[in-house]
Design a protein around this motif. Sequence first.
Motif, PDB file in Angstrom:
ATOM      1  N   GLY A 111      -4.050  -5.072  -5.653  1.00  0.00           N
ATOM      2  CA  GLY A 111      -3.980  -5.500  -4.260  1.00  0.00           C
ATOM      3  C   GLY A 111      -2.959  -4.796  -3.396  1.00  0.00           C
ATOM      4  O   GLY A 111      -2.710  -5.227  -2.259  1.00  0.00           O
ATOM      5  N   TYR A 112      -2.385  -3.712  -3.881  1.00  0.00           N
ATOM      6  CA  TYR A 112      -1.368  -2.996  -3.092  1.00  0.00           C
ATOM      7  C   TYR A 112      -1.961  -2.312  -1.856  1.00  0.00           C
ATOM      8  O   TYR A 112      -1.230  -1.969  -0.932  1.00  0.00           O
ATOM      9  CB  TYR A 112      -0.660  -1.953  -3.952  1.00  0.00           C
ATOM     10  CG  TYR A 112       0.401  -2.517  -4.857  1.00  0.00           C
ATOM     11  CD1 TYR A 112       1.744  -2.494  -4.490  1.00  0.00           C
ATOM     12  CD2 TYR A 112       0.078  -3.079  -6.094  1.00  0.00           C
ATOM     13  CE1 TYR A 112       2.725  -3.009  -5.321  1.00  0.00           C
ATOM     14  CE2 TYR A 112       1.045  -3.599  -6.932  1.00  0.00           C
ATOM     15  CZ  TYR A 112       2.373  -3.557  -6.543  1.00  0.00           C
ATOM     16  OH  TYR A 112       3.344  -4.075  -7.364  1.00  0.00           O
ATOM     17  N   PHE A 113      -3.264  -2.100  -1.850  1.00  0.00           N
ATOM     18  CA  PHE A 113      -3.906  -1.465  -0.703  1.00  0.00           C
ATOM     19  C   PHE A 113      -4.444  -2.500   0.296  1.00  0.00           C
ATOM     20  O   PHE A 113      -5.066  -2.128   1.279  1.00  0.00           O
ATOM     21  CB  PHE A 113      -5.038  -0.540  -1.167  1.00  0.00           C
ATOM     22  CG  PHE A 113      -4.543   0.747  -1.765  1.00  0.00           C
ATOM     23  CD1 PHE A 113      -4.414   1.893  -0.982  1.00  0.00           C
ATOM     24  CD2 PHE A 113      -4.189   0.829  -3.104  1.00  0.00           C
ATOM     25  CE1 PHE A 113      -3.948   3.088  -1.522  1.00  0.00           C
ATOM     26  CE2 PHE A 113      -3.724   2.019  -3.661  1.00  0.00           C
ATOM     27  CZ  PHE A 113      -3.608   3.151  -2.862  1.00  0.00           C
ATOM     28  N   HIS A 114      -4.202  -3.792   0.020  1.00  0.00           N
ATOM     29  CA  HIS A 114      -4.588  -4.852   0.937  1.00  0.00           C
ATOM     30  C   HIS A 114      -3.404  -5.173   1.844  1.00  0.00           C
ATOM     31  O   HIS A 114      -2.294  -5.400   1.367  1.00  0.00           O
ATOM     32  CB  HIS A 114      -5.024  -6.108   0.183  1.00  0.00           C
ATOM     33  CG  HIS A 114      -6.279  -5.910  -0.605  1.00  0.00           C
ATOM     34  ND1 HIS A 114      -6.615  -6.691  -1.692  1.00  0.00           N
ATOM     35  CD2 HIS A 114      -7.282  -5.013  -0.476  1.00  0.00           C
ATOM     36  CE1 HIS A 114      -7.773  -6.278  -2.190  1.00  0.00           C
ATOM     37  NE2 HIS A 114      -8.188  -5.253  -1.470  1.00  0.00           N
ATOM     38  N   SER A 115      -3.651  -5.195   3.129  1.00  0.00           N
ATOM     39  CA  SER A 115      -2.560  -5.387   4.086  1.00  0.00           C
ATOM     40  C   SER A 115      -2.264  -6.867   4.308  1.00  0.00           C
ATOM     41  O   SER A 115      -3.107  -7.735   4.102  1.00  0.00           O
ATOM     42  CB  SER A 115      -2.925  -4.752   5.417  1.00  0.00           C
ATOM     43  OG  SER A 115      -4.001  -5.449   6.019  1.00  0.00           O
ATOM     44  N   SER A 116      -1.039  -7.104   4.758  1.00  0.00           N
ATOM     45  CA  SER A 116      -0.660  -8.431   5.231  1.00  0.00           C
ATOM     46  C   SER A 116      -0.983  -8.486   6.719  1.00  0.00           C
ATOM     47  O   SER A 116      -0.338  -7.800   7.530  1.00  0.00           O
ATOM     48  CB  SER A 116       0.843  -8.668   5.004  1.00  0.00           C
ATOM     49  OG  SER A 116       1.278  -9.783   5.763  1.00  0.00           O
ATOM     50  N   LYS A 117      -1.979  -9.268   7.087  1.00  0.00           N
ATOM     51  CA  LYS A 117      -2.358  -9.380   8.494  1.00  0.00           C
ATOM     52  C   LYS A 117      -1.232 -10.006   9.306  1.00  0.00           C
ATOM     53  O   LYS A 117      -1.062  -9.701  10.492  1.00  0.00           O
ATOM     54  CB  LYS A 117      -3.639 -10.210   8.633  1.00  0.00           C
ATOM     55  CG  LYS A 117      -4.833  -9.678   7.838  1.00  0.00           C
ATOM     56  CD  LYS A 117      -5.178  -8.245   8.216  1.00  0.00           C
ATOM     57  CE  LYS A 117      -6.422  -7.733   7.488  1.00  0.00           C
ATOM     58  NZ  LYS A 117      -6.218  -7.525   6.052  1.00  0.00           N
ATOM     59  N   LEU A 118      -0.443 -10.877   8.666  1.00  0.00           N
ATOM     60  CA  LEU A 118       0.693 -11.504   9.343  1.00  0.00           C
ATOM     61  C   LEU A 118       1.733 -10.441   9.710  1.00  0.00           C
ATOM     62  O   LEU A 118       2.303 -10.468  10.809  1.00  0.00           O
ATOM     63  CB  LEU A 118       1.315 -12.578   8.444  1.00  0.00           C
ATOM     64  CG  LEU A 118       2.416 -13.445   9.068  1.00  0.00           C
ATOM     65  CD1 LEU A 118       1.844 -14.241  10.240  1.00  0.00           C
ATOM     66  CD2 LEU A 118       3.005 -14.393   8.027  1.00  0.00           C
ATOM     67  N   PHE A 119       1.985  -9.500   8.789  1.00  0.00           N
ATOM     68  CA  PHE A 119       2.942  -8.416   9.052  1.00  0.00           C
ATOM     69  C   PHE A 119       2.506  -7.593  10.254  1.00  0.00           C
ATOM     70  O   PHE A 119       3.303  -7.336  11.167  1.00  0.00           O
ATOM     71  CB  PHE A 119       3.061  -7.515   7.813  1.00  0.00           C
ATOM     72  CG  PHE A 119       3.858  -6.251   8.058  1.00  0.00           C
ATOM     73  CD1 PHE A 119       5.238  -6.264   7.990  1.00  0.00           C
ATOM     74  CD2 PHE A 119       3.211  -5.052   8.359  1.00  0.00           C
ATOM     75  CE1 PHE A 119       5.975  -5.097   8.214  1.00  0.00           C
ATOM     76  CE2 PHE A 119       3.931  -3.886   8.591  1.00  0.00           C
ATOM     77  CZ  PHE A 119       5.321  -3.911   8.522  1.00  0.00           C
ATOM     78  N   TYR A 120       1.222  -7.203  10.280  1.00  0.00           N
ATOM     79  CA  TYR A 120       0.757  -6.360  11.370  1.00  0.00           C
ATOM     80  C   TYR A 120       0.647  -7.126  12.688  1.00  0.00           C
ATOM     81  O   TYR A 120       0.861  -6.549  13.761  1.00  0.00           O
ATOM     82  CB  TYR A 120      -0.562  -5.678  10.998  1.00  0.00           C
ATOM     83  CG  TYR A 120      -0.322  -4.464  10.138  1.00  0.00           C
ATOM     84  CD1 TYR A 120       0.255  -3.323  10.674  1.00  0.00           C
ATOM     85  CD2 TYR A 120      -0.634  -4.458   8.784  1.00  0.00           C
ATOM     86  CE1 TYR A 120       0.513  -2.210   9.898  1.00  0.00           C
ATOM     87  CE2 TYR A 120      -0.392  -3.349   7.997  1.00  0.00           C
ATOM     88  CZ  TYR A 120       0.186  -2.226   8.559  1.00  0.00           C
ATOM     89  OH  TYR A 120       0.451  -1.122   7.775  1.00  0.00           O
ATOM     90  N   ALA A 121       0.342  -8.417  12.621  1.00  0.00           N
ATOM     91  CA  ALA A 121       0.334  -9.234  13.841  1.00  0.00           C
ATOM     92  C   ALA A 121       1.747  -9.281  14.428  1.00  0.00           C
ATOM     93  O   ALA A 121       1.940  -9.131  15.651  1.00  0.00           O
ATOM     94  CB  ALA A 121      -0.167 -10.639  13.543  1.00  0.00           C
ATOM     95  N   TYR A 122       2.730  -9.477  13.552  1.00  0.00           N
ATOM     96  CA  TYR A 122       4.131  -9.485  14.001  1.00  0.00           C
ATOM     97  C   TYR A 122       4.519  -8.142  14.600  1.00  0.00           C
ATOM     98  O   TYR A 122       5.158  -8.080  15.663  1.00  0.00           O
ATOM     99  CB  TYR A 122       5.050  -9.833  12.823  1.00  0.00           C
ATOM    100  CG  TYR A 122       6.463  -9.340  13.003  1.00  0.00           C
ATOM    101  CD1 TYR A 122       7.335  -9.956  13.911  1.00  0.00           C
ATOM    102  CD2 TYR A 122       6.926  -8.236  12.271  1.00  0.00           C
ATOM    103  CE1 TYR A 122       8.625  -9.479  14.089  1.00  0.00           C
ATOM    104  CE2 TYR A 122       8.215  -7.758  12.445  1.00  0.00           C
ATOM    105  CZ  TYR A 122       9.063  -8.382  13.356  1.00  0.00           C
ATOM    106  OH  TYR A 122      10.330  -7.904  13.534  1.00  0.00           O
TER     107      TYR A 122
END
Length: 462
Positions: free
Chosen positions: A120-131
């Motif tokens: 899962g290292y290539f799956h992004s944190s949508k919360l991180f990018y929203a921030y």
Amino acid sequence: MTASREPQTFSRKEFEKINQQVKDGDKDAKKYIVIDNKLYDVTDFVEDHPGGQDVLLTHVGKDASDVFHAMHPDSAYEILGNYYAGDLEPLPASVDKQVENSAQFAAEIRELRDNLRKQGYFHSSKLFYAYKVLSTLGLCAAGLSLLYAYGRTSTLAVVASAFIIGIFWQQCGWLAHDFGHHQCFQDRKYNDILVVFLGNFCQGFSLSWWKNKHNTHHASTNVHGQDPDIDTAPVLLWDEYASAAFYGALDEEPTMMSRFIAENVLPYQTRYYFFVLAFARFSWAAQSFVYSFNTGAINKSAALNLYERTSLVLHWVIFSYATIAWNSSIYNMILFFLISQATTGYTLALVFALNHNGMPVISAEKAETMEFYEIQVVTGRDVSLSPLGDWFMGGLNYQIEHHVFPNMPRHNLPKVKPMVKALCQKYDIYYHDTGFIKGTLEVLKTLDVASNMSLQLSKKAF
């Protein structure tokens, strides 16, 4: 019932003969790339390549397996199958220990990539990018609000606002870079929408201009004659190849301008380096604007073309309006323009220079003998920083990890750094990790070496 046809197997000599025809400029010669020891005829696909034709042309006649796997989604495999031409005869086992080490290193990197993908290292944190998106837009709101409220009465407010807007553009650049590499969403169209919003509209940089340039940079990092990021002549020369090429070209009827630059400018590039950086942002914005209206969308989409051009025009309309309407004098208008442009120029260019400048530049011939992943590591520079430094550099201080895994979300690069570094140590692949100031001094030293070479070459040339 018709028997299925066996795929054609090309010998290495046949492949080399075809490639030589391409190098000799034969327009009828087939253009092949190699992926996983299979040949693909991309002659008719070059102009339609969604990532730009320049990047594909850098790998004609070469093994493009690693760069293909690193930079393409699963859907690209279906397209690739349409151009399958046959198999390629395997290379004989190497007896060169360094070559063997490099091959084993590449194999372990591929294995690591597959494992990281499963974990899962290539799956992004949508919360991180929203921030990241919201906090970056907050900088814009703060800068423009300050200018609107106090720009007509306070020069200090104009300066502060211009600086904030400059940092806003820089941070938009890092986010556009992340989305441009499709680090956030699995569906690439959502990444592209955000790249155009953050890059074209907010920052004034064309998505298509950036992708054409940046994809080629990733495919042929620090390879002389192929990587556009080190092709900065006649403003700056970074290595002996560029110096020799520039001064060698002067033998063929030099103009007064080229002679002046050769004798009185380039030998002193270390002295004006920081002055040039102030204009970097405006230069890139102008180049991307011209590219968008002359060349158009990289994937030839009319919709993307309209979206990009409209966003670029709106960027300059809104910026010009704020500059003129919310400042009380010509002096403050000029001040706001220059400080905002210079802030972004410095904060982008200083980071870009740390990424690869001052690291080894490889000839095209040498690059053909090296593994893709080895090139990515030995030409990159990691910069160890605090969390504030990570924010300032947009995660590009993990440059080696980013080049090895370009689609990996920024927030996961620190986690894989020890893994990549350990493999480099295991196979004696040089991994350069330094600090911000030391890295900048390395860049300046490289410029100084090229300056001295330019001085010697100018004396010989004239």
